[in-house]
Structures are given as C-alpha cells and as structure tokens.
Design a protein around this motif. Sequence first.
Motif, short mmCIF file in Angstrom:
data_model
loop_
_atom_site.label_atom_id
_atom_site.label_comp_id
_atom_site.label_asym_id
_atom_site.label_seq_id
_atom_site.Cartn_x
_atom_site.Cartn_y
_atom_site.Cartn_z
N LEU A 282 -21.76 42.84 -5.55
CA LEU A 282 -22.04 44.14 -6.17
C LEU A 282 -21.65 45.28 -5.24
O LEU A 282 -21.74 45.14 -4.02
CB LEU A 282 -23.54 44.27 -6.47
CG LEU A 282 -24.13 43.21 -7.40
CD1 LEU A 282 -25.65 43.31 -7.40
CD2 LEU A 282 -23.58 43.37 -8.80
N ARG A 283 -21.25 46.38 -5.82
CA ARG A 283 -20.90 47.56 -5.04
C ARG A 283 -22.15 48.26 -4.52
O ARG A 283 -22.96 48.75 -5.29
CB ARG A 283 -20.09 48.54 -5.88
CG ARG A 283 -18.66 48.12 -6.05
CD ARG A 283 -17.88 49.10 -6.87
NE ARG A 283 -18.05 50.49 -6.46
CZ ARG A 283 -17.60 51.52 -7.17
NH1 ARG A 283 -16.96 51.31 -8.31
NH2 ARG A 283 -17.79 52.75 -6.75
N VAL B 284 -25.84 33.47 -5.14
CA VAL B 284 -25.93 34.26 -3.92
C VAL B 284 -25.38 35.64 -4.26
O VAL B 284 -24.25 35.75 -4.74
CB VAL B 284 -25.14 33.61 -2.76
CG1 VAL B 284 -25.16 34.50 -1.53
CG2 VAL B 284 -25.68 32.22 -2.45
N VAL B 285 -26.18 36.67 -4.04
CA VAL B 285 -25.76 38.03 -4.33
C VAL B 285 -25.40 38.72 -3.02
O VAL B 285 -26.19 38.75 -2.08
CB VAL B 285 -26.87 38.82 -5.07
CG1 VAL B 285 -26.41 40.25 -5.36
CG2 VAL B 285 -27.26 38.10 -6.36
N LEU B 286 -24.17 39.23 -2.98
CA LEU B 286 -23.63 39.86 -1.78
C LEU B 286 -23.21 41.29 -2.09
O LEU B 286 -23.19 41.70 -3.25
CB LEU B 286 -22.43 39.04 -1.27
CG LEU B 286 -22.71 37.56 -1.03
CD1 LEU B 286 -21.42 36.80 -0.84
CD2 LEU B 286 -23.63 37.39 0.16
N GLN C 133 -25.04 44.78 -14.01
CA GLN C 133 -23.62 44.57 -13.73
C GLN C 133 -23.37 43.17 -13.17
O GLN C 133 -22.42 42.49 -13.55
CB GLN C 133 -23.09 45.64 -12.76
CG GLN C 133 -23.19 47.05 -13.29
CD GLN C 133 -22.54 47.23 -14.64
OE1 GLN C 133 -21.35 46.99 -14.81
NE2 GLN C 133 -23.33 47.63 -15.62
N GLY C 134 -24.25 42.74 -12.27
CA GLY C 134 -24.13 41.38 -11.73
C GLY C 134 -24.34 40.34 -12.80
O GLY C 134 -23.65 39.31 -12.84
N CYS C 135 -25.29 40.60 -13.71
CA CYS C 135 -25.54 39.68 -14.82
C CYS C 135 -24.33 39.59 -15.74
O CYS C 135 -23.94 38.50 -16.17
CB CYS C 135 -26.77 40.11 -15.60
SG CYS C 135 -28.32 39.98 -14.70
N LYS D 185 -23.13 40.55 3.96
CA LYS D 185 -24.58 40.69 3.98
C LYS D 185 -25.11 40.54 2.55
O LYS D 185 -24.49 40.99 1.60
CB LYS D 185 -24.97 42.06 4.52
CG LYS D 185 -24.68 42.23 5.99
CD LYS D 185 -25.23 43.49 6.59
CE LYS D 185 -25.27 44.68 5.69
NZ LYS D 185 -25.71 45.90 6.30
N SER D 186 -26.26 39.93 2.43
CA SER D 186 -26.88 39.75 1.13
C SER D 186 -27.48 41.07 0.66
O SER D 186 -28.09 41.79 1.41
CB SER D 186 -27.97 38.68 1.22
OG SER D 186 -28.58 38.50 -0.02
#
Length: 112
Positions: A6-7, A55-57, A24-26, A109-110
């Motif tokens: 994600l931004r 994993v969300v970055l 947005q990630g979804c 980084k997460s």
Amino acid sequence: VQYIILRKDLIKSKTWNLGAIIAQGCHASTSAIWTFRKDPNVQAYCEDLDRMHKVVLEAKDEADLLDIDCKLSEGKIDHIMWKEQPENIITAIATKPYVKSAYGTPDRKSVV
C-alpha cells in the motif's frame, strides 16, 4: 502467502482515511486472487481459508509503487496493480499467493 503493498503517502493524506486505504488493499487482493484463480498456488491458498496468510507492506509513494511493479514484472512474479476509479489513482499492489519459501520475504517495512 500473499503480499499486499500500500502507498504510505495516501495514509498521511487528509483525503484518505485508514478505512479507505485498507479497502484498496482488499480490492487488490481480491483482484489478484480472481485474476489468477486457475493457478495451483491460488487454488491451494483458497482451499484452506483458516490458514490464509497475507503480509501487508508499504511503498512510500506512487513512484515507489511503480518501481515495485517493475521489479515484480522483471522477476516474473504475478501481481495486480490496483487503480482506484474513477480517479485513476494507483493505490496498491497484490501478488498472487505463492509458497513463501519460493521467494522469501521482500525487504519492506510492514504497514500493519
């Protein structure tokens, strides 16, 4: 494992709240899973819903996200770059689910 990027600059924006960023990630995640639904990795990932792993970055901004898109393409890693419509704003990337040992963990980084 599925990676979602994600931004980060949108999180700091006054026009995007946390819920909008998560959406947005979804969107990117769902799009990647649907687009690559016939892939054996995706089918295995979806067969055990209790063990899905994401994993969300973060990417610092649009330019960083575009750079990640380019590197994923060069590495032949299937992914989707999500654009929010109708604004046509690039907001997120999601990879198709892969076996984690195949690529390891990206050096980011997460966010969450």
